[in-house]
Design an enzyme around this catalytic site. Structure first.
Site, PDB file in Angstrom:
ATOM      1  N   SER A  63     -38.971   8.548  17.673  1.00  0.00           N
ATOM      2  CA  SER A  63     -38.830   7.887  18.976  1.00  0.00           C
ATOM      3  C   SER A  63     -37.860   6.709  18.894  1.00  0.00           C
ATOM      4  CB  SER A  63     -40.177   7.346  19.453  1.00  0.00           C
ATOM      5  OG  SER A  63     -41.159   8.350  19.381  1.00  0.00           O
TER       6      SER A  63
HETATM    7  N1  SAH Z   1     -44.304   9.297  15.613  1.00  0.00           N
HETATM    8  C1  SAH Z   1     -43.169  10.023  15.074  1.00  0.00           C
HETATM    9  C2  SAH Z   1     -42.389  10.796  16.106  1.00  0.00           C
HETATM   10  C3  SAH Z   1     -43.169  11.908  16.594  1.00  0.00           C
HETATM   11  S1  SAH Z   1     -42.363  13.333  17.241  1.00  0.00           S
HETATM   12  C4  SAH Z   1     -42.230   9.117  14.327  1.00  0.00           C
HETATM   13  O1  SAH Z   1     -42.430   7.904  14.294  1.00  0.00           O
HETATM   14  O2  SAH Z   1     -41.288   9.648  13.727  1.00  0.00           O
HETATM   15  C5  SAH Z   1     -43.882  14.176  17.603  1.00  0.00           C
HETATM   16  C6  SAH Z   1     -44.552  14.779  16.418  1.00  0.00           C
HETATM   17  O3  SAH Z   1     -45.801  15.290  16.852  1.00  0.00           O
HETATM   18  C7  SAH Z   1     -43.780  15.945  15.821  1.00  0.00           C
HETATM   19  O4  SAH Z   1     -43.578  15.741  14.466  1.00  0.00           O
HETATM   20  C8  SAH Z   1     -44.702  17.135  16.088  1.00  0.00           C
HETATM   21  O5  SAH Z   1     -44.649  18.123  15.086  1.00  0.00           O
HETATM   22  C9  SAH Z   1     -46.063  16.471  16.134  1.00  0.00           C
HETATM   23  N2  SAH Z   1     -47.109  17.219  16.855  1.00  0.00           N
HETATM   24  C10 SAH Z   1     -46.998  17.967  17.963  1.00  0.00           C
HETATM   25  N3  SAH Z   1     -48.202  18.485  18.315  1.00  0.00           N
HETATM   26  C11 SAH Z   1     -49.086  18.041  17.392  1.00  0.00           C
HETATM   27  C12 SAH Z   1     -50.494  18.251  17.183  1.00  0.00           C
HETATM   28  N4  SAH Z   1     -51.228  19.025  17.999  1.00  0.00           N
HETATM   29  N5  SAH Z   1     -51.089  17.643  16.128  1.00  0.00           N
HETATM   30  C13 SAH Z   1     -50.361  16.878  15.271  1.00  0.00           C
HETATM   31  N6  SAH Z   1     -49.034  16.669  15.397  1.00  0.00           N
HETATM   32  C14 SAH Z   1     -48.394  17.232  16.454  1.00  0.00           C
END
Ligand code: SAH
Length: 244
Positions: free
Chosen positions: A93
């Protein structure tokens, strides 16, 4: 003649070595890296200017080396205020959003925080610089492995990473003082509400995938759940393809 030539070369080498130590030592001792000044600028230009003012959040944003959380080819852009690809169709993000979400949970030193969507591990690292412990869940195996390794290398020792579907939270580690969800869900997963402590705050983007979503603040007080829209955002989708 030969001898003295070697001798002076050796002296020059020793001199160069000593100069390097003199130049690098203050940086090492102060815990600074090449990007320390860039991060300070990022915080004042992109974060304070847009209304984030929680001191602990600002300090964490100044200290966590975001360039270590992005792929090598994007390092030069690590401190620009935008999201960046981290592989597998996912993104880290933008710094302002990370700061905004961190401030929104009103983080305190004693907090146990759950994050759903580890991604690069950056948001987890920012939280871990402030709170007691962070539990973060990532559904994509490769991202989970990479983030776990990265957080360990950078010595964020109060972060635990799990490879699972975050829909179910992490019951054995809860309840949590705060929950941060960084993927867009179509609704707030009930297990997460359950695992939120009394007085706790959850921040979660809710809405249609691949469109804009509402960044909701969910609070639990006296057992009552309240939600409030804080802003419109665009996150990658919350997926459900891993049995857990
Ligand atoms: N917080 C992260 C950015 C997140 S992008 C950072 O600081 O880099 C969103 C992430 O959520 C992705 O890696 C995706 O694979 C994960 N995601 C999506 N659905 C999910 C779920 N049901 N459980 C766990 N992770 C999930």
């Amino acid at each position: 003649m030969k001898h003295s030539c070697h001798g002076s070369r050796l002296l020059m080498t020793i001199n160069k070595f000593l100069m390097m130590i003199t130049l690098l030592l203050p940086l090492v001792l102060s815990g600074q890296d090449d990007y320390t000044q860039t991060r300070k600028k990022m915080v004042s230009h992109d974060i304070i200017s847009r209304g984030v003012n929680d001191q602990a959040t600002l300090d964490a944003m100044r200290n966590v080396p975001r360039h270590e959380f992005v792929p090598q080819e994007f390092r030069q852009r690590a401190y620009q205020d935008g999201p960046l690809p981290i592989g597998y169709g996912q993104t880290i993000s933008q710094p302002y959003i990370v700061a905004f979400m961190t401030e929104a949970i009103r983080p305190q030193n004693h907090f146990r925080v759950l994050e759903v969507g580890t991604g690069s591990g950056y948001q987890a690292a920012v939280l871990s610089a402030i709170v007691d412990s962070v539990f973060t869940i990532e559904i994509i195996d490769e991202l989970y492995l990479q983030a776990k390794k990265r957080l360990k290398k950078l010595a964020y020792d109060n972060v635990q990473v799990k490879n699972a579907d975050g829909y179910f939270g992490w019951a054995s580690k809860g309840p949590f003082d705060a929950i941060v969800v960084t993927a867009a869900a179509e609704f707030v997963p009930p297990p997460l509400i359950e695992q939120l402590n009394e007085g706790g705050r959850m921040i979660i983007p809710v809405g249609t995938p691949f469109s804009t979503q509402q960044l909701l603040l969910v609070t639990k007080n006296g057992g009552k759940i309240k939600t409030r829209n804080l802003m419109f955002v665009r996150f990658v989708p919350f997926t459900r393809d891993k049995g857990s």
